[in-house]
Design a protein around this motif. Structure first.
Motif, PDB file in Angstrom:
ATOM      1  N   ASN A  46       8.202  13.881   2.650  1.00 38.17           N
ATOM      2  CA  ASN A  46       9.260  13.301   3.484  1.00 38.17           C
ATOM      3  C   ASN A  46       8.716  12.637   4.742  1.00 38.17           C
ATOM      4  N   ILE A  47       7.439  12.884   5.025  1.00 39.94           N
ATOM      5  CA  ILE A  47       6.810  12.333   6.240  1.00 39.94           C
ATOM      6  C   ILE A  47       5.931  11.139   5.899  1.00 39.94           C
ATOM      7  N   PHE A  48       5.202  11.228   4.799  1.00 39.62           N
ATOM      8  CA  PHE A  48       4.294  10.151   4.404  1.00 39.62           C
ATOM      9  C   PHE A  48       5.063   8.879   4.075  1.00 39.62           C
ATOM     10  N   PRO A  49       4.480   7.726   4.359  1.00 38.41           N
ATOM     11  CA  PRO A  49       5.097   6.456   3.938  1.00 38.41           C
ATOM     12  C   PRO A  49       5.277   6.434   2.422  1.00 38.41           C
ATOM     13  N   THR A  50       6.270   5.705   1.954  1.00 43.62           N
ATOM     14  CA  THR A  50       6.533   5.645   0.518  1.00 43.62           C
ATOM     15  C   THR A  50       5.823   4.479  -0.164  1.00 43.62           C
ATOM     16  N   SER A  51       5.241   3.587   0.625  1.00 40.93           N
ATOM     17  CA  SER A  51       4.509   2.465   0.038  1.00 40.93           C
ATOM     18  C   SER A  51       3.327   2.107   0.917  1.00 40.93           C
ATOM     19  N   ALA A  52       2.356   1.425   0.321  1.00 43.89           N
ATOM     20  CA  ALA A  52       1.151   1.037   1.046  1.00 43.89           C
ATOM     21  C   ALA A  52       1.467   0.046   2.160  1.00 43.89           C
ATOM     22  N   GLU A  53       2.507  -0.771   1.952  1.00 43.21           N
ATOM     23  CA  GLU A  53       2.853  -1.785   2.946  1.00 43.21           C
ATOM     24  C   GLU A  53       3.338  -1.172   4.253  1.00 43.21           C
ATOM     25  N   GLN A  54       3.812   0.082   4.200  1.00 43.06           N
ATOM     26  CA  GLN A  54       4.295   0.752   5.401  1.00 43.06           C
ATOM     27  C   GLN A  54       3.167   1.379   6.206  1.00 43.06           C
ATOM     28  N   VAL A 159       5.736   1.452  -8.579  1.00 44.50           N
ATOM     29  CA  VAL A 159       5.985   1.681  -7.146  1.00 44.50           C
ATOM     30  C   VAL A 159       6.389   0.397  -6.428  1.00 44.50           C
ATOM     31  N   GLY A 160       6.622  -0.677  -7.191  1.00 40.10           N
ATOM     32  CA  GLY A 160       7.090  -1.925  -6.591  1.00 40.10           C
ATOM     33  C   GLY A 160       6.018  -2.764  -5.946  1.00 40.10           C
ATOM     34  N   TYR A 161       4.748  -2.431  -6.200  1.00 33.32           N
ATOM     35  CA  TYR A 161       3.652  -3.147  -5.539  1.00 33.32           C
ATOM     36  C   TYR A 161       3.533  -4.585  -6.021  1.00 33.32           C
ATOM     37  N   VAL A 227      -0.688   6.188  -4.885  1.00 31.13           N
ATOM     38  CA  VAL A 227      -0.866   5.351  -6.070  1.00 31.13           C
ATOM     39  C   VAL A 227      -1.693   4.106  -5.742  1.00 31.13           C
ATOM     40  N   ILE A 228      -1.409   3.494  -4.607  1.00 34.30           N
ATOM     41  CA  ILE A 228      -2.142   2.299  -4.179  1.00 34.30           C
ATOM     42  C   ILE A 228      -3.296   2.657  -3.252  1.00 34.30           C
ATOM     43  N   LEU A 229      -3.098   3.677  -2.419  1.00 35.49           N
ATOM     44  CA  LEU A 229      -4.107   4.033  -1.418  1.00 35.49           C
ATOM     45  C   LEU A 229      -5.412   4.522  -2.040  1.00 35.49           C
ATOM     46  N   LEU A 230      -5.334   5.353  -3.060  1.00 37.91           N
ATOM     47  CA  LEU A 230      -6.556   5.917  -3.655  1.00 37.91           C
ATOM     48  C   LEU A 230      -7.459   4.842  -4.264  1.00 37.91           C
TER      49      LEU A 230
END
Length: 324
Positions: A46-54, A159-161, A227-230
């Motif tokens: 609930n704290i971490f951003p939900t996408s890499a763009e954030q 994830v909408g990337y 998903v994108i960060l790793l």
């Protein structure tokens, strides 16, 4: 044993393949985070951003900097002359294709193309390194590579990337597709692991398998950011390790780029990292339409040049030595 053509002993920096395993430690960090969150009920999802763009730091540290560094490395008369034909043809194709996509299908279609190429570029680097370590070009490894790429694209879409909102696909369909693809991927991974003879090559392939399964696990554990960060961290850190080895060897016995002679007191790796991070921060923080398009165009040039600069017989490979 060295995987590149023989080069002069004037370039003594040898890059141990073991060092390329270091970026994969983020997989363990992600798994520890997810399990700790579940066991201790930390509520991190609930704290971490939900996408890499954030996550602004992604662009500052793990996206734009290595692209800037890659383009800086090309700013050399010898390199520009050697790659001139490929650069001219490639740039014309990029500009032409970009204009066609934007004119006929709109900006969103262009962004889908751009982010799809991004995923392909990120994953293809790891596939290429694995192929080099194993000296592997078998049909089985090619099939495994294909599954690696397709699964990565499906996960990125999930994830909408890819910005492909026009493609209406239900979650059930995505889950079924991923299940089938992952099952086949696991089968081909086991076959490749059995057939491969190089121990480090086996481990590198296993590391990529772990990367994919961790990304999928992160998605369904409520951490879509991973998903994108790793893959991004693995790709960019690996790239910088290779760039620094290349630039150190190329600058022996004397520095050949103005960037390195401008601040002679700094070692090459520090100069390259500092310059790349500063430009990465500038491109990320400004957030204007102009800088966004500059960042995109630099990325496209990077994807283009990386497709041929590290091939056997290129100038880049002349100053790069791997020890297996």
């Amino acid at each position: 044993m060295y995987t590149t053509q023989a080069i002069s002993t004037s370039y003594p920096r040898v890059l141990p393949i073991k060092l390329l395993f270091a970026p994969y430690t983020v997989v363990f960090v992600a798994l520890i985070t997810i399990f700790a969150n579940y066991l201790l009920k930390l509520g991190l999802q609930n704290i971490f951003p939900t996408s890499a763009e954030q996550l602004l730091v992604l662009g500052i540290i793990f996206e734009n900097p290595h692209i800037v560094a890659s383009n800086v490395m090309m700013l050399n008369r010898e390199y520009l002359q050697f790659y001139k034909r490929k650069l001219v043809v490639g740039l014309c194709l990029i500009i032409g294709l970009s204009l066609v996509l934007i004119t006929l299908f709109g900006v969103k279609a262009f962004l889908t193309f751009f982010y799809t190429w991004t995923i392909y570029h990120v994953i293809r680097q790891q596939i290429g390194i694995g192929k080099m370590i194993n000296r592997e070009s078998s049909r089985m490894y090619t099939i495994w590579s294909g599954f690696f790429l397709v699964i990565s694209l499906v996960i990125a879409f999930s994830v909408g990337y890819l910005h492909a909102d026009t493609l209406s696909v239900s979650k059930q369909t995505l889950l079924l597709s991923l299940s089938v693809l992952l099952s086949l991927f696991l089968v081909f991974s086991v076959i490749c692991l059995v057939r491969l003879e190089n121990r480090q090559g086996k481990l590198f392939l296993a590391a990529n398998v772990a990367l994919i399964f961790t990304a999928v696990f992160s998605l369904y554990a409520g951490f879509p950011l991973f998903v994108i960060l790793l893959p991004r961290i693995v790709h960019d850190t690996t790239a910088f390790i290779i760039y620094i080895n290349h630039e150190t060897n190329r600058s022996t016995p004397y520095k050949k780029l103005f960037l390195y002679t401008a601040i002679p007191s700094l070692p090459i790796w520090a100069t390259l990292l500092t310059f790349a991070l500063l430009w990465g921060a500038a491109l990320t923080y400004s957030g204007t339409c102009i800088t966004i398009w500059i960042a995109i165009e630099l990325a496209l040039v990077h994807y283009l040049t990386e497709a041929f600069t590290w091939r056997h017989g290129s100038l880049h490979r002349k100053y790069l030595r791997f020890a297996i």
